[in-house]
Design a protein around this motif. Structure first.
Motif, PDB file in Angstrom:
ATOM      1  N   LEU A  68      -0.888   1.197  85.885  1.00  0.00           N
ATOM      2  CA  LEU A  68      -1.883   1.050  86.561  1.00  0.00           C
ATOM      3  C   LEU A  68      -2.729   0.477  86.743  1.00  0.00           C
ATOM      4  N   VAL A  69      -2.066  -0.833  87.643  1.00  0.00           N
ATOM      5  CA  VAL A  69      -2.658  -2.365  87.183  1.00  0.00           C
ATOM      6  C   VAL A  69      -3.693  -3.129  88.713  1.00  0.00           C
ATOM      7  N   ARG A  70      -4.551  -3.667  88.189  1.00  0.00           N
ATOM      8  CA  ARG A  70      -5.399  -3.768  89.283  1.00  0.00           C
ATOM      9  C   ARG A  70      -4.604  -5.655  90.114  1.00  0.00           C
ATOM     10  N   ASN A  71      -3.235  -6.599  89.374  1.00  0.00           N
ATOM     11  CA  ASN A  71      -2.140  -7.217  89.760  1.00  0.00           C
ATOM     12  C   ASN A  71      -1.220  -6.958  89.118  1.00  0.00           C
ATOM     13  N   ARG A  72      -0.054  -6.953  89.858  1.00  0.00           N
ATOM     14  CA  ARG A  72       1.159  -6.665  90.134  1.00  0.00           C
ATOM     15  C   ARG A  72       1.693  -8.269  89.034  1.00  0.00           C
ATOM     16  N   PRO A  73       2.586  -7.840  88.113  1.00  0.00           N
ATOM     17  CA  PRO A  73       3.320  -8.203  87.080  1.00  0.00           C
ATOM     18  C   PRO A  73       3.930  -8.866  87.602  1.00  0.00           C
ATOM     19  N   GLU A  74       5.062  -9.369  87.238  1.00  0.00           N
ATOM     20  CA  GLU A  74       6.180  -9.380  87.281  1.00  0.00           C
ATOM     21  C   GLU A  74       7.514  -8.367  86.894  1.00  0.00           C
ATOM     22  N   PRO A  75       7.943  -8.146  88.062  1.00  0.00           N
ATOM     23  CA  PRO A  75       8.577  -6.555  88.216  1.00  0.00           C
ATOM     24  C   PRO A  75       9.288  -6.818  87.487  1.00  0.00           C
ATOM     25  N   ARG A  76       9.936  -5.222  86.641  1.00  0.00           N
ATOM     26  CA  ARG A  76      11.051  -5.006  85.725  1.00  0.00           C
ATOM     27  C   ARG A  76      11.210  -3.659  86.502  1.00  0.00           C
ATOM     28  N   SER A  77      12.118  -3.498  86.209  1.00  0.00           N
ATOM     29  CA  SER A  77      13.595  -2.327  86.648  1.00  0.00           C
ATOM     30  C   SER A  77      13.129  -1.131  85.757  1.00  0.00           C
ATOM     31  N   ASP A  78      12.080  -1.152  84.509  1.00  0.00           N
ATOM     32  CA  ASP A  78      11.964   0.369  83.544  1.00  0.00           C
ATOM     33  C   ASP A  78      10.919   0.779  83.507  1.00  0.00           C
ATOM     34  N   VAL A  79      10.259   0.196  84.551  1.00  0.00           N
ATOM     35  CA  VAL A  79       8.414   0.346  84.905  1.00  0.00           C
ATOM     36  C   VAL A  79       8.364   0.543  86.153  1.00  0.00           C
ATOM     37  N   ASP A  80       7.084   1.575  86.686  1.00  0.00           N
ATOM     38  CA  ASP A  80       6.835   1.156  88.029  1.00  0.00           C
ATOM     39  C   ASP A  80       4.831   1.079  87.696  1.00  0.00           C
ATOM     40  N   TRP A  81       5.110  -0.075  88.327  1.00  0.00           N
ATOM     41  CA  TRP A  81       3.662  -0.423  89.130  1.00  0.00           C
ATOM     42  C   TRP A  81       3.016   0.351  89.865  1.00  0.00           C
ATOM     43  N   VAL A  82       1.562   0.300  89.684  1.00  0.00           N
ATOM     44  CA  VAL A  82       0.976   0.723  90.632  1.00  0.00           C
ATOM     45  C   VAL A  82      -0.025  -0.142  90.541  1.00  0.00           C
ATOM     46  N   VAL A  83      -0.178  -0.645  92.035  1.00  0.00           N
ATOM     47  CA  VAL A  83      -1.648  -1.084  92.506  1.00  0.00           C
ATOM     48  C   VAL A  83      -2.854  -0.899  92.490  1.00  0.00           C
ATOM     49  N   GLY A  84      -4.090  -0.360  91.743  1.00  0.00           N
ATOM     50  CA  GLY A  84      -5.207  -0.108  91.943  1.00  0.00           C
ATOM     51  C   GLY A  84      -6.113  -0.505  90.885  1.00  0.00           C
ATOM     52  N   ASP A  85      -7.586   0.537  90.768  1.00  0.00           N
ATOM     53  CA  ASP A  85      -8.222   0.108  90.385  1.00  0.00           C
ATOM     54  C   ASP A  85      -8.417   1.292  89.570  1.00  0.00           C
ATOM     55  N   LEU A  86      -9.068   1.237  88.010  1.00  0.00           N
ATOM     56  CA  LEU A  86      -8.967   2.844  87.338  1.00  0.00           C
ATOM     57  C   LEU A  86     -10.213   3.178  87.688  1.00  0.00           C
ATOM     58  N   THR A  87     -10.948   2.512  88.476  1.00  0.00           N
ATOM     59  CA  THR A  87     -12.349   3.498  88.548  1.00  0.00           C
ATOM     60  C   THR A  87     -12.707   4.305  89.746  1.00  0.00           C
ATOM     61  N   ASP A  88     -11.275   3.945  90.499  1.00  0.00           N
ATOM     62  CA  ASP A  88     -11.259   4.376  91.644  1.00  0.00           C
ATOM     63  C   ASP A  88     -10.746   5.539  92.224  1.00  0.00           C
ATOM     64  N   PRO A  89     -11.702   7.529  91.771  1.00  0.00           N
ATOM     65  CA  PRO A  89     -10.428   8.420  91.466  1.00  0.00           C
ATOM     66  C   PRO A  89      -9.722   8.564  92.302  1.00  0.00           C
ATOM     67  N   THR A  90     -10.057   7.484  93.766  1.00  0.00           N
ATOM     68  CA  THR A  90      -9.207   7.972  94.642  1.00  0.00           C
ATOM     69  C   THR A  90      -7.076   7.065  93.894  1.00  0.00           C
ATOM     70  N   ASP A  91      -7.364   6.187  93.509  1.00  0.00           N
ATOM     71  CA  ASP A  91      -6.604   5.618  92.883  1.00  0.00           C
ATOM     72  C   ASP A  91      -5.876   5.627  91.791  1.00  0.00           C
ATOM     73  N   VAL A  92      -6.141   6.435  91.371  1.00  0.00           N
ATOM     74  CA  VAL A  92      -6.252   7.785  89.782  1.00  0.00           C
ATOM     75  C   VAL A  92      -5.734   8.406  90.278  1.00  0.00           C
ATOM     76  N   ARG A  93      -5.588   9.427  90.950  1.00  0.00           N
ATOM     77  CA  ARG A  93      -5.412  10.298  91.841  1.00  0.00           C
ATOM     78  C   ARG A  93      -4.205  10.295  92.571  1.00  0.00           C
TER      79      ARG A  93
END
Length: 317
Positions: free
Chosen positions: A43-68
């Motif tokens: 869970l990241v605020r800004n998507r970094p360089e893509p990598r095939s072995d990691v699922d990047w989810v853009v969101g805010d850790l302080t937002d319960p909806t994003d965390v859910r």
């Protein structure tokens, strides 16, 4: 990595959500989890360089909806809380309690369990986060880490201009290699509940060091005559504010510099040890290698290499 099988005999790959995944500890945790064939979501605020072995989810850790949304299908969470305020964490922890069985939380050895109020706001937030996780009824492993060696990268700007590092002085602390912290975190994340003691684990380096010690050892690694100049609290505060650092963070850093941490400075572990048994290593816990070199250097070689990379063409002679 622990192997578990479903009734059909197929191997279960643990699915782990990593917060703080682009930071000094988080990126080491991500790399180790991938090496151990875990399914990794970050869970990241800004998507970094893509990598095939990691699922990047853009969101805010302080937002319960994003965390859910990030928690769907996740077994365990590696949690680093990034704010100096635990208030927004209340709803987030509630979401974690509803959706995940396990949390590994990175905290601080500076916490004084006997104190009603901690020494500074950074430590206070860690103490409040530990309480929130405990009262939520989560299965939680708390890793209390001492000062990270990678914090030395905060000196890059000064070292690019000369051989002096100045700032608020602190009491001796057992500086710990962030790779050791990541090793302990990954072991806690992947070890089944019934094979791991729940509760607090303490992570320290091999030797208690002052800032002057760290700078001197870093100078030896970089082949430069580095020196540390301690600043009075008021001057350190004004310089950090002038550099554009947020005032709450500056006040926390200044408070930490004047607080006497001799009790925690005397605590040195060679493995991830339960908080009530700092010396021996428990059976089945996350263990960590020594972050020392042959000379028990508190600034490990990779930290010096990272600084050289950051300094680019700056002379090291």
């Amino acid at each position: 990595m622990p192997d578990t099988a479903d009734p059909t005999g197929s191997r279960h790959r643990p699915s782990i959500l990593v917060t703080g995944a682009t930071g000094n500890v988080g990126r080491e945790v991500v790399n180790r989890l991938v090496e151990r064939d875990a399914r990794v979501r970050c869970l990241v605020r800004n998507r970094p360089e893509p990598r095939s072995d990691v699922d990047w989810v853009v969101g805010d850790l302080t937002d319960p909806t994003d965390v859910r949304e990030a928690m769907v299908g996740v077994d365990t969470v590696f949690l680093i809380w990034p704010l100096l305020d635990s208030g927004p964490a209340c709803e987030v922890v509630t979401e974690l309690a509803a959706t995940t069985p396990r949390v590994v939380y990175l905290s601080s050895t500076a916490i004084d369990d006997s104190a009603s109020r901690q020494s500074d706001s950074i430590v206070q937030v860690h103490a409040e986060m530990e309480r929130l996780l405990h009262h939520a009824g989560l299965s939680t492993i708390v890793l209390r880490s001492d000062t990270l060696a990678s914090n030395a990268r905060g000196w890059v700007a000064q070292l690019s201009m000369g051989d002096e590092v100045s700032g608020p002085d602190v009491a001796r602390t057992p500086v710990v290699d962030e790779r050791d912290v990541a090793d302990a975190a990954v072991a806690a994340l992947l070890t089944p509940n019934d094979e791991l003691d729940q509760g607090l684990y303490l992570l320290t380096g091999p030797e208690a060091l002052t800032r002057a010690d760290q700078v001197a050892q870093l100078g030896a690694a970089l082949h430069r005559p580095l020196r540390f100049r301690p600043l009075p609290a008021d001057l350190a505060r004004s310089r950090m504010l002038a550099d554009g650092r947020p005032e709450p963070l500056v006040e926390a850093l200044v408070s930490a510099s004047v607080h006497d941490r001799r009790a925690t400075a005397s605590l040195i572990t060679s493995s991830a040890s339960p908080a009530d048994q700092p010396a021996p290593s428990p059976s089945g816990p996350p263990t960590m290698r020594s972050s020392s070199t042959d000379e028990d250097c508190g600034i490990p070689p990779h930290a010096a290499t990272n600084l050289l990379d950051d300094l680019h063409g700056v002379s090291t002679n």
